[in-house]
Design a protein around this motif. Structure first.
Motif, PDB file in Angstrom:
ATOM      1  N   PRO A  43       0.799  -1.226   0.000  1.00 22.57           N
ATOM      2  CA  PRO A  43       0.000   0.000   0.000  1.00 22.57           C
ATOM      3  C   PRO A  43       0.831   1.274   0.000  1.00 22.57           C
ATOM      4  N   LEU A  44       2.126   1.166   0.310  1.00 21.44           N
ATOM      5  CA  LEU A  44       2.967   2.354   0.384  1.00 21.44           C
ATOM      6  C   LEU A  44       3.650   2.690  -0.940  1.00 21.44           C
ATOM      7  N   VAL A  49      -1.370   4.287  -3.402  1.00 22.41           N
ATOM      8  CA  VAL A  49      -1.962   5.132  -2.367  1.00 22.41           C
ATOM      9  C   VAL A  49      -3.442   5.362  -2.636  1.00 22.41           C
ATOM     10  N   SER A  50      -3.812   5.498  -3.915  1.00 19.51           N
ATOM     11  CA  SER A  50      -5.222   5.699  -4.248  1.00 19.51           C
ATOM     12  C   SER A  50      -6.061   4.499  -3.836  1.00 19.51           C
ATOM     13  N   THR A 475       5.046   8.824   5.351  1.00 19.49           N
ATOM     14  CA  THR A 475       5.450   8.486   6.711  1.00 19.49           C
ATOM     15  C   THR A 475       4.237   8.287   7.604  1.00 19.49           C
ATOM     16  N   LEU A 476       3.230   9.168   7.467  1.00 17.23           N
ATOM     17  CA  LEU A 476       2.018   9.051   8.271  1.00 17.23           C
ATOM     18  C   LEU A 476       1.274   7.756   7.949  1.00 17.23           C
ATOM     19  N   PHE A 477       1.151   7.437   6.661  1.00 19.36           N
ATOM     20  CA  PHE A 477       0.439   6.216   6.287  1.00 19.36           C
ATOM     21  C   PHE A 477       1.186   4.981   6.778  1.00 19.36           C
ATOM     22  N   ALA A 478       2.517   5.006   6.753  1.00 19.11           N
ATOM     23  CA  ALA A 478       3.287   3.864   7.250  1.00 19.11           C
ATOM     24  C   ALA A 478       2.995   3.634   8.733  1.00 19.11           C
ATOM     25  N   ALA A 479       3.031   4.716   9.526  1.00 20.47           N
ATOM     26  CA  ALA A 479       2.724   4.587  10.949  1.00 20.47           C
ATOM     27  C   ALA A 479       1.278   4.145  11.153  1.00 20.47           C
ATOM     28  N   PHE A 480       0.373   4.685  10.342  1.00 17.55           N
ATOM     29  CA  PHE A 480      -1.042   4.364  10.438  1.00 17.55           C
ATOM     30  C   PHE A 480      -1.315   2.896  10.136  1.00 17.55           C
ATOM     31  N   LEU A 481      -0.537   2.315   9.241  1.00 23.99           N
ATOM     32  CA  LEU A 481      -0.748   0.927   8.826  1.00 23.99           C
ATOM     33  C   LEU A 481       0.043  -0.074   9.673  1.00 23.99           C
ATOM     34  N   GLY A 482       0.805   0.411  10.647  1.00 31.84           N
ATOM     35  CA  GLY A 482       1.551  -0.509  11.495  1.00 31.84           C
ATOM     36  C   GLY A 482       2.876  -0.964  10.910  1.00 31.84           C
ATOM     37  N   TYR A 483       3.432  -0.201   9.949  1.00 33.67           N
ATOM     38  CA  TYR A 483       4.758  -0.490   9.406  1.00 33.67           C
ATOM     39  C   TYR A 483       5.782   0.369  10.156  1.00 33.67           C
TER      40      TYR A 483
END
Length: 567
Positions: A43-44, A49-50, A475-483
């Protein structure tokens, strides 16, 4: 079935429907990493991302767009009929999601398409449940009924977080399969037990032009907001994207055309005259503002927990999505405590004091979250989100009851849909606004901080500068997804394999990223929560302007009313 028992049947079935709809609106938030692993898609990756955003927000967008139309169709053809269809559509969509036969891009597109289909079912449930309850309960007991229903709706969104984390640990398909038995049972129960108690609009015709302009305008606007938080053309966000600008400007223009059309057609989709009723206009304004203040908060708290607090307290990044849902439970508990009580009290004392007081309490809780450190003592964080939940609970049921009491019986479906539209649209707008403010805050400090930290641990300056210059949304999405965000950023470059064990271990450990982002993230939180405070207080003012307790007579149009003094 005796009439005196029917209102309890209506309450229990619509509460189950609301719980199912809202659980599934949030259940994918925590389970997204497992879902993407299951369909073998990263997903990253920039091109994916879409997919991530549409799986996450497609359900909410469709619900926001369709609830008014489906509520009006309930007025015309039967609210129970439309509600029952919603249960069936929702259940079919749930089963199709669990049976995704594809991998990669095809698997993601299958999930997006069926999430949209599932959202139609959710919209049918949300659009008609409040109207069914208003029909079934007398005015003096609607607050209690709305309180239970609203508690199910809000609690469902947080129960979904924990359920998604637990189920995805076993198998990602269970995230969807688990809802299927409940959906099937609820569908059969609804068809067997619910009955029409309201008179349908006679000789009604579908307002095709009004429905089309409303759907097109709102879809364009909310889709543009969704794409606005994605990077574009070297910018951290996409607000300069011509398509985003066209969507916002065009969406607003088409919605303006909708308002003109609704004043000129003989049988409009939505009677704009309802906004002349102060209780209806003020209640919906307060509801929209509250949804904007509350919607983005959930995502900010999840990122705060998963990206900073939980890793600092010994949790591996891949375990943080589940534990974030667990640590947010005080928010749900606060709502569960306050919702039914406020609904019951609003039957006796009206909505104004309870709703406005709840919003002020929420603003104070936001202020507390703004002031605590990023590595907070949990008891204080738990207390603040509990108080925020109590404030939301005090507001929700009285506000919805006051709105539904203020409209004529023949317009309850459309009015219920408008309430849901303001709430769902506010949630989507909130995500766009809050993420944009957080990204803007991070963009000022994170690139410099990240680049310097990477160089300090042996990453070549060119690669460090390139990574530091990436949009913070990744970076935010990575943290949000647990990566692990640092590992996700460095892995594509092959740099980790060339670093010494101590430097590689430090960069990918639990504490490096939280310490790195704490300062920039807190600056973003100050901006985000300050806005949430302002919006919550503005919503409290709007709630105060609703006037005394107002119960509309059962006339076909909003011309007569009964006003009851409010203590």
């Amino acid at each position: 079935m005796r009439t005196k028992q029917y209102h309890w049947v209506a309450l229990s079935n619509t509460t189950l429907g609301m719980l199912l709809a809202t659980v599934n609106s949030s259940i994918v938030i925590i389970s997204l990493p497992a879902i993407f692993r299951g369909i073998h898609l990263d997903p990253l990756q920039p091109g994916n991302v879409s997919y991530l955003l549409w799986i996450l927000m497609g359900y909410m967008l469709v619900s926001a767009v369709l609830v008014v139309t489906l509520g009006r169709l309930g007025d015309m053809f039967g609210r129970v009929r439309m509600y029952n269809a919603g249960f069936a559509v929702f259940t079919v969509g749930t089963l199709a999601l669990a049976l995704d036969p594809f991998q990669g891009d095809g698997g993601a597109l299958w999930l997006i398409g069926w999430r949209v289909f599932q959202g139609i079912g959710g919209a049918l449930l949300m659009a008609n449940s409040a109207a069914i309850l208003t029909d079934a309960f007398p005015a003096g007991r609607r607050g209690m009924a709305m309180g239970v229903n609203q508690v199910a709706g809000i609690a469902g969104s947080f129960i979904g977080l924990v359920a998604g984390g637990l189920l995805s640990e076993i198998d990602w398909r269970l995230v969807f399969f688990a809802s299927a038995p409940i959906g099937i049972a609820g569908t059969l129960w609804a068809y067997r037990s619910l009955r029409e108690t309201a008179r349908r609009a006679s000789h009604a015709r579908v307002d095709w032009l009004g429905n089309a302009t409303f759907a097109i305008g709102l879809t364009a606007l909310l889709a543009a907001v969704t794409y606005g938080i994605q990077p574009y053309g070297g910018h951290a966000m996409g607000w300069t994207n011509p398509w985003v600008i066209a969507g916002i400007v065009g969406g607003v223009a088409v919605l303006a055309a909708f308002c003109v059309i609704e004043t000129r057609v003989p049988q409009p989709m939505f009677h704009l005259e309802l906004f002349r009723i102060r209780a209806f206009a003020a209640g919906n304004t307060a509801g929209l503002l509250t949804a904007i203040a509350r919607g983005g908060m959930q995502f900010m708290l999840i990122i705060w927990l998963q990206g900073i607090w939980l890793p600092l307290h010994g949790y591996d990044f891949e375990d943080t999505p589940l534990w974030a849902g667990i640590y947010l439970l005080p928010l749900t508990v606060g709502f569960l405590v306050a919702g039914p009580v406020s609904g019951h009290l609003s039957d006796r004392y009206g909505a104004r004091a309870l709703s406005s007081g709840g919003l002020v309490l929420s603003a104070l809780a936001f202020a507390g979250l703004l002031l605590i450190p990023t590595d907070f003592p949990y008891w204080l964080f738990g207390l603040l989100i509990f108080l925020n939940g109590v404030g939301s609970g005090l507001f929700a049921a009285p506000n919805t009851t006051a709105i539904m009491n203020a409209v004529p019986a023949g317009q309850r479906g459309a009015a219920s849909g408008m309430v849901a539209t303001f709430t769902n649209a506010g949630m989507v707008l909130s995500i766009g606004v809050f993420f944009s403010l957080m990204i803007a805050g991070l963009s000022n400090t994170l690139p410099r901080t990240l680049t310097a930290g990477l160089v300090q641990h042996g990453v070549p300056s060119g690669i460090a500068a390139e990574i530091g210059g990436l949009p913070p949304v990744g970076t935010l999405f990575a943290a949000f997804l647990g990566y692990n965000p640092i590992e996700s950023l460095l892995a594509p470059t092959g740099t980790l394999a060339r670093l010494g064990p101590s430097d590689a271990g430090a960069l990918t450990g639990r504490s490096y990223f939280p310490h790195l982002i704490s300062g920039p993230f807190h600056q973003g939180l100050v901006i985000v929560f300050t806005l949430a405070i302002v919006i919550s207080l503005a919503a409290a003012v709007a709630s105060l302007l609703r006037g005394g307790r107002y119960v509309h007579e059962d006339d076909p149009m909003p011309r007569k009313a009964v006003t009851v003094g409010e203590s």
